[in-house]
Design a protein around this motif. Sequence first.
Motif, mmCIF file in Angstrom:
data_model
loop_
_atom_site.group_PDB
_atom_site.id
_atom_site.type_symbol
_atom_site.label_atom_id
_atom_site.label_comp_id
_atom_site.label_asym_id
_atom_site.label_seq_id
_atom_site.Cartn_x
_atom_site.Cartn_y
_atom_site.Cartn_z
ATOM 1 N N PRO A 11 -10.390 -6.065 3.411
ATOM 2 C CA PRO A 11 -10.802 -5.225 2.276
ATOM 3 C C PRO A 11 -10.768 -3.730 2.561
ATOM 4 N N ARG A 12 -10.591 -3.344 3.806
ATOM 5 C CA ARG A 12 -10.498 -1.917 4.116
ATOM 6 C C ARG A 12 -9.159 -1.326 3.683
ATOM 7 N N ALA A 13 -8.157 -2.172 3.465
ATOM 8 C CA ALA A 13 -6.811 -1.701 3.128
ATOM 9 C C ALA A 13 -6.577 -1.768 1.626
ATOM 10 N N ARG A 14 -5.624 -0.963 1.164
ATOM 11 C CA ARG A 14 -5.135 -1.054 -0.211
ATOM 12 C C ARG A 14 -3.752 -1.680 -0.190
ATOM 13 N N ALA A 26 -6.878 4.931 12.732
ATOM 14 C CA ALA A 26 -6.541 5.192 11.332
ATOM 15 C C ALA A 26 -7.809 5.296 10.495
ATOM 16 N N ALA A 27 -7.775 6.201 9.528
ATOM 17 C CA ALA A 27 -8.872 6.325 8.573
ATOM 18 C C ALA A 27 -8.549 5.613 7.271
ATOM 19 N N GLU A 28 -7.259 5.378 7.029
ATOM 20 C CA GLU A 28 -6.818 4.750 5.788
ATOM 21 C C GLU A 28 -5.568 3.933 6.078
ATOM 22 N N VAL A 29 -5.484 2.744 5.488
ATOM 23 C CA VAL A 29 -4.319 1.876 5.662
ATOM 24 C C VAL A 29 -3.855 1.387 4.296
ATOM 25 N N LEU A 30 -2.566 1.544 4.063
ATOM 26 C CA LEU A 30 -1.921 1.071 2.840
ATOM 27 C C LEU A 30 -0.937 -0.020 3.240
ATOM 28 N N VAL A 31 -0.977 -1.160 2.562
ATOM 29 C CA VAL A 31 -0.105 -2.288 2.890
ATOM 30 C C VAL A 31 0.904 -2.490 1.769
ATOM 31 N N ASN A 32 2.178 -2.506 2.135
ATOM 32 C CA ASN A 32 3.271 -2.701 1.188
ATOM 33 C C ASN A 32 3.789 -4.126 1.334
ATOM 34 N N ASP A 33 3.666 -4.935 0.278
ATOM 35 C CA ASP A 33 4.285 -6.260 0.252
ATOM 36 C C ASP A 33 5.779 -6.039 0.064
ATOM 37 N N SER A 34 6.564 -6.373 1.085
ATOM 38 C CA SER A 34 7.963 -5.953 1.154
ATOM 39 C C SER A 34 8.957 -7.109 1.103
ATOM 40 N N HIS A 35 8.542 -8.257 0.615
ATOM 41 C CA HIS A 35 9.459 -9.403 0.570
ATOM 42 C C HIS A 35 9.752 -9.831 -0.862
#
Length: 272
Positions: free
Chosen positions: A73-76, A51-60
């Motif tokens: 810190p590499r993720a948004r 992966a070149a980009e990772v987006l994290v969704n807080d889903s709870h």
Amino acid sequence: MKILVSTDIEGVAGVFHAEQTRAGNGEYERARAWMTGEANAAIEGAFAGGAAEVLVNDSHGGFRNLLPDQLDPRARLVLGKPRYLGMMAGVEAGVDGVLMIGYHGRAQSRGVLAHTINSGAFARVWLNGKELGEAGLYAALAGEFGAPVLMASGDDVFVQETHALMPWVRYVETKSAGGFGSGASLSPAAARAAIAAAAAAAVRERAQAQCLRIAAPVACTLQTQTPAHADLFCQWPMLERRDGVTLSFQADSVQAAVRMLNCLSAMSFMLK
């Protein structure tokens, strides 16, 4: 390659009780740290897999659980609500695959803390006659955006029911359910290691994955936990009541169906 990580808490290793999922106590603070650790493991694996980009969704819950200062810190990070796409927010930006971390079994299953969207309001949900939990609903929503689920983690009940729906997904079993609030779990460290390895392999093998598709128009059938919920939800003219707790409606897409379910979930808090 852009990867979306959707992170829930009930399927995280070490989580077995509702107090661990609700803000305001020490049990929750530990559990949200474990949740953040599993999200970091997925991020690590995604980058290792290409992966070149990772987006994290807080889903709870209120979507404010992951600890930003402890996240890779590499993720948004996507936090807060309301948001149109709920647990899959970010997929609309164009992603190449989805990792589902800390997910759980659907309502009425024997899984740890099993529920579908809102444990106090919804008993069962079907789209086009297929009973689905959160993983199925949101995988089908992601499929409308051309994003396949690549990897998922949670308890053995979640893995079994979701594998039947999406056999191409790479799974990590973080714990085995003994009941709704009991079972045997991996340690957080062991779960993180397994998630990182599975995420890396799943991202590398992305070409083998498929999108979960549900044909439109979408017929949604919903069983509520009580007749009072059905009374409330039928304030929407588009809902048809079939019996005391069974409702149905038509939607133009899975996205529209999920957004309606989330609206009904929000309405349900009027009864508390």
